[in-house]
Design a protein around this motif. Sequence first.
Motif, PDB file in Angstrom:
ATOM      1  N   ILE A 151       0.858  -1.199   0.000  1.00 18.03           N
ATOM      2  CA  ILE A 151       0.000   0.000   0.000  1.00 18.03           C
ATOM      3  C   ILE A 151       0.892   1.246   0.000  1.00 18.03           C
ATOM      4  O   ILE A 151       0.711   2.182  -0.786  1.00 18.03           O
ATOM      5  CB  ILE A 151      -0.952   0.004   1.226  1.00 18.03           C
ATOM      6  CG1 ILE A 151      -1.967  -1.137   1.106  1.00 18.03           C
ATOM      7  CG2 ILE A 151      -1.657   1.351   1.367  1.00 18.03           C
ATOM      8  CD1 ILE A 151      -2.797  -1.388   2.355  1.00 18.03           C
ATOM      9  N   GLU A 152       1.900   1.200   0.873  1.00 14.64           N
ATOM     10  CA  GLU A 152       2.828   2.338   0.968  1.00 14.64           C
ATOM     11  C   GLU A 152       3.549   2.548  -0.366  1.00 14.64           C
ATOM     12  O   GLU A 152       3.750   3.670  -0.825  1.00 14.64           O
ATOM     13  CB  GLU A 152       3.838   2.036   2.077  1.00 14.64           C
ATOM     14  CG  GLU A 152       4.605   3.253   2.551  1.00 14.64           C
ATOM     15  CD  GLU A 152       5.739   2.853   3.501  1.00 14.64           C
ATOM     16  OE1 GLU A 152       6.825   3.415   3.354  1.00 14.64           O
ATOM     17  OE2 GLU A 152       5.535   1.959   4.348  1.00 14.64           O
ATOM     18  N   HIS A 155       1.386   4.384  -2.874  1.00 18.13           N
ATOM     19  CA  HIS A 155       1.266   5.813  -2.544  1.00 18.13           C
ATOM     20  C   HIS A 155       2.557   6.564  -2.854  1.00 18.13           C
ATOM     21  O   HIS A 155       2.537   7.656  -3.423  1.00 18.13           O
ATOM     22  CB  HIS A 155       0.924   5.991  -1.055  1.00 18.13           C
ATOM     23  CG  HIS A 155      -0.460   5.538  -0.720  1.00 18.13           C
ATOM     24  ND1 HIS A 155      -0.902   5.343   0.558  1.00 18.13           N
ATOM     25  CD2 HIS A 155      -1.514   5.206  -1.511  1.00 18.13           C
ATOM     26  CE1 HIS A 155      -2.167   4.932   0.552  1.00 18.13           C
ATOM     27  NE2 HIS A 155      -2.551   4.841  -0.708  1.00 18.13           N
ATOM     28  N   LYS A 156       3.695   5.954  -2.487  1.00 15.67           N
ATOM     29  CA  LYS A 156       4.995   6.609  -2.733  1.00 15.67           C
ATOM     30  C   LYS A 156       5.238   6.790  -4.230  1.00 15.67           C
ATOM     31  O   LYS A 156       5.738   7.808  -4.680  1.00 15.67           O
ATOM     32  CB  LYS A 156       6.120   5.718  -2.179  1.00 15.67           C
ATOM     33  CG  LYS A 156       6.700   6.220  -0.882  1.00 15.67           C
ATOM     34  CD  LYS A 156       7.865   5.367  -0.459  1.00 15.67           C
ATOM     35  CE  LYS A 156       9.126   6.220  -0.350  1.00 15.67           C
ATOM     36  NZ  LYS A 156      10.203   5.549   0.362  1.00 15.67           N
ATOM     37  N   ALA A 158       2.921   7.024  -6.569  1.00 20.17           N
ATOM     38  CA  ALA A 158       2.005   8.048  -7.091  1.00 20.17           C
ATOM     39  C   ALA A 158       2.556   9.448  -6.814  1.00 20.17           C
ATOM     40  O   ALA A 158       2.473  10.338  -7.664  1.00 20.17           O
ATOM     41  CB  ALA A 158       0.622   7.879  -6.479  1.00 20.17           C
ATOM     42  N   LYS A 159       3.146   9.613  -5.634  1.00 24.50           N
ATOM     43  CA  LYS A 159       3.718  10.918  -5.274  1.00 24.50           C
ATOM     44  C   LYS A 159       4.840  11.305  -6.240  1.00 24.50           C
ATOM     45  O   LYS A 159       5.040  12.475  -6.542  1.00 24.50           O
ATOM     46  CB  LYS A 159       4.271  10.805  -3.840  1.00 24.50           C
ATOM     47  CG  LYS A 159       4.416  12.098  -3.121  1.00 24.50           C
ATOM     48  CD  LYS A 159       4.739  11.820  -1.663  1.00 24.50           C
ATOM     49  CE  LYS A 159       5.462  13.009  -1.056  1.00 24.50           C
ATOM     50  NZ  LYS A 159       6.144  12.646   0.176  1.00 24.50           N
ATOM     51  N   ARG A 191      -7.585   1.312  -0.155  1.00 28.54           N
ATOM     52  CA  ARG A 191      -6.551   2.199   0.417  1.00 28.54           C
ATOM     53  C   ARG A 191      -5.504   2.579  -0.638  1.00 28.54           C
ATOM     54  O   ARG A 191      -4.976   3.672  -0.620  1.00 28.54           O
ATOM     55  CB  ARG A 191      -5.875   1.501   1.609  1.00 28.54           C
ATOM     56  CG  ARG A 191      -6.826   1.400   2.818  1.00 28.54           C
ATOM     57  CD  ARG A 191      -6.177   0.653   3.965  1.00 28.54           C
ATOM     58  NE  ARG A 191      -4.997   1.323   4.476  1.00 28.54           N
ATOM     59  CZ  ARG A 191      -4.052   0.721   5.202  1.00 28.54           C
ATOM     60  NH1 ARG A 191      -4.149  -0.562   5.494  1.00 28.54           N
ATOM     61  NH2 ARG A 191      -3.011   1.394   5.631  1.00 28.54           N
ATOM     62  N   MET A 192      -5.241   1.671  -1.552  1.00 30.09           N
ATOM     63  CA  MET A 192      -4.220   1.953  -2.583  1.00 30.09           C
ATOM     64  C   MET A 192      -4.687   2.966  -3.612  1.00 30.09           C
ATOM     65  O   MET A 192      -3.932   3.797  -4.062  1.00 30.09           O
ATOM     66  CB  MET A 192      -3.886   0.652  -3.341  1.00 30.09           C
ATOM     67  CG  MET A 192      -2.991  -0.291  -2.602  1.00 30.09           C
ATOM     68  SD  MET A 192      -2.827  -1.812  -3.599  1.00 30.09           S
ATOM     69  CE  MET A 192      -1.318  -2.465  -2.901  1.00 30.09           C
ATOM     70  N   GLN A 193      -5.944   2.828  -4.060  1.00 31.83           N
ATOM     71  CA  GLN A 193      -6.468   3.625  -5.184  1.00 31.83           C
ATOM     72  C   GLN A 193      -5.508   3.549  -6.377  1.00 31.83           C
ATOM     73  O   GLN A 193      -4.993   4.579  -6.866  1.00 31.83           O
ATOM     74  CB  GLN A 193      -6.699   5.083  -4.763  1.00 31.83           C
ATOM     75  CG  GLN A 193      -7.765   5.264  -3.712  1.00 31.83           C
ATOM     76  CD  GLN A 193      -9.178   4.994  -4.250  1.00 31.83           C
ATOM     77  OE1 GLN A 193      -9.488   5.303  -5.385  1.00 31.83           O
ATOM     78  NE2 GLN A 193     -10.033   4.405  -3.425  1.00 31.83           N
TER      79      GLN A 193
END
Length: 289
Positions: A151-152, A155-156, A158-159, A191-193
């Motif tokens: 999940i992290e 997100h990382k 995508a950032k 949570r991932m999207q």
Amino acid sequence: MAIVEPVIRPPSEADSFLLQVTLGCSSDSCSFCGAYKSKPFRVKDPKEIMADIDGYARRYPGTRRVFLMDGDVLVLANGKLVPILERLEQAFPRLCRVSSYANGSNITRKNDYELTKLSEHKLSLIYMGLESGSQLVLDRCRKLSSVQEMIEAVHKSAKARIKSSVIVLLGLGGRKYSGEHVRGTLEALNRMQPRYLSFLSLMVIPGTPLAEEVRMGNFIELNPAELLKEAYEIIKGLDLKQTIFRSNHASNYLALEGTFPKDKPALLNILKAAMQGDVRLRPESLRGL
Ligand code: SF4
């Protein structure tokens, strides 16, 4: 260009330049996976990689997409990756996308600066095998990446403007942990999207630890109706804001595609019809990995 077989790539990379940077998978631990049993992990000689790029550029200078192989090229430090990406940019003036498989720790071990550097050099898509969002199911199949780590990682990425294509393996919990697999997976995906999502269906590969579990009666495979139900239950629970979904892999009994959230009702209707026997499923003989 000497490619060491077998070549494994996502269906969407069929027309990409397949550049082998590493061989095999650095973890090679998953009980269901027989992908790289014949090739232990190693990094190819950089001179060979550069020669492969130059050779391909002479024949196909208009190449726009490159897929880095094998299992997890992003295990390499930026010091090794960036020169490869730079050479690709020089060799292919029209290059618009570089992609690769990645596991959770490949991404979480890199800091934001390092990921942004990769993205600036056109690495813009990673394919991540979540397989299951249930930690229990992942532990049982000995996957080294944790749910939280993946999940992290999404997100990382995508950032840093790197999109994620997340892969779910229907049936991985077997009959005993199917409910757990569904619950964990839909929660992790919400949570991932992720930008892209795909489903594969478990096929037990002879010679793998999972095949031995099946033989011992410790893992009961889902039948086609149960796999459809898992797909239905996961999709029903998804609350995705902007995700392109495909389940066109040859392991699936039913090919689906759509965009969330718009097509969710239609996807559920197709699955409901399939569960009632109103839609023809892919015959077993045409399934494959
Ligand atoms: S991480 Fe991927 S390639 Fe490596 S063993 Fe697991 S499923 Fe196979």
